[in-house]
Design a protein around this motif. Sequence first.
Motif, PDB file in Angstrom:
ATOM      1  N   THR A   2      51.037  46.152  34.550  1.00  0.00           N
ATOM      2  CA  THR A   2      49.583  46.077  34.485  1.00  0.00           C
ATOM      3  C   THR A   2      48.998  47.479  34.435  1.00  0.00           C
ATOM      4  OG1 THR A   2      49.364  46.031  36.884  1.00  0.00           O
ATOM      5  CG2 THR A   2      49.505  43.911  35.773  1.00  0.00           C
ATOM      6  N   THR A   4      45.142  49.439  34.163  1.00  0.00           N
ATOM      7  CA  THR A   4      43.688  49.375  34.166  1.00  0.00           C
ATOM      8  C   THR A   4      43.150  50.769  33.923  1.00  0.00           C
ATOM      9  OG1 THR A   4      43.721  47.551  35.750  1.00  0.00           O
ATOM     10  CG2 THR A   4      41.646  48.743  35.507  1.00  0.00           C
ATOM     11  N   ASP A  23      47.104  47.342  25.549  1.00  0.00           N
ATOM     12  CA  ASP A  23      47.258  46.194  26.442  1.00  0.00           C
ATOM     13  C   ASP A  23      46.546  46.393  27.782  1.00  0.00           C
ATOM     14  OD1 ASP A  23      48.789  44.886  24.547  1.00  0.00           O
ATOM     15  OD2 ASP A  23      50.668  45.728  25.303  1.00  0.00           O
ATOM     16  N   ALA A  24      45.967  47.567  27.980  1.00  0.00           N
ATOM     17  CA  ALA A  24      45.292  47.872  29.242  1.00  0.00           C
ATOM     18  C   ALA A  24      43.949  47.159  29.330  1.00  0.00           C
ATOM     19  CB  ALA A  24      45.092  49.378  29.367  1.00  0.00           C
ATOM     20  N   THR A  25      43.549  46.894  30.561  1.00  0.00           N
ATOM     21  CA  THR A  25      42.220  46.362  30.839  1.00  0.00           C
ATOM     22  C   THR A  25      41.287  47.556  31.029  1.00  0.00           C
ATOM     23  OG1 THR A  25      43.190  44.468  31.973  1.00  0.00           O
ATOM     24  CG2 THR A  25      40.878  44.942  32.437  1.00  0.00           C
ATOM     25  N   ARG A  27      37.532  49.029  32.199  1.00  0.00           N
ATOM     26  CA  ARG A  27      36.341  48.756  33.014  1.00  0.00           C
ATOM     27  C   ARG A  27      35.376  49.922  32.883  1.00  0.00           C
ATOM     28  NH1 ARG A  27      36.439  47.973  39.500  1.00  0.00           N
ATOM     29  NH2 ARG A  27      34.192  48.070  39.874  1.00  0.00           N
TER      30      ARG A  27
END
Length: 106
Positions: A2, A4, A23-25, A27
């Motif tokens: 994961t 972010t 593929d990173a989230t 914010r």
Amino acid sequence: MTTTILGIKTCDTCRKAIKALPDATFRDVRNDPLSDAERAELIAEFGDALVNRASTTWRSLSDEEKAQDAGALLAAHPTLMKRPVIQHNGAWYLGWKADTQKALGV
């Protein structure tokens, strides 16, 4: 795995990180500010290095504002955060320099 990315969508350096880590989230901390607990965690990890003292926002602050601690500054001015901040498999990275890219396999 994961990943972010914390940053601002208009930041060129953040855009480079997003492109390299598809593929990173992501914010946007301007639209979705960090909580007090999240800010405290990042300050514990990076200390004052988390505050970007080369930014336009920093230069526009008064001396009294500049004297505030990092947590108060980042709460009032999210764009003062040095970017991007990346969390990958529990490890934190600050900025998008060669060492961060190498650690992330980019």
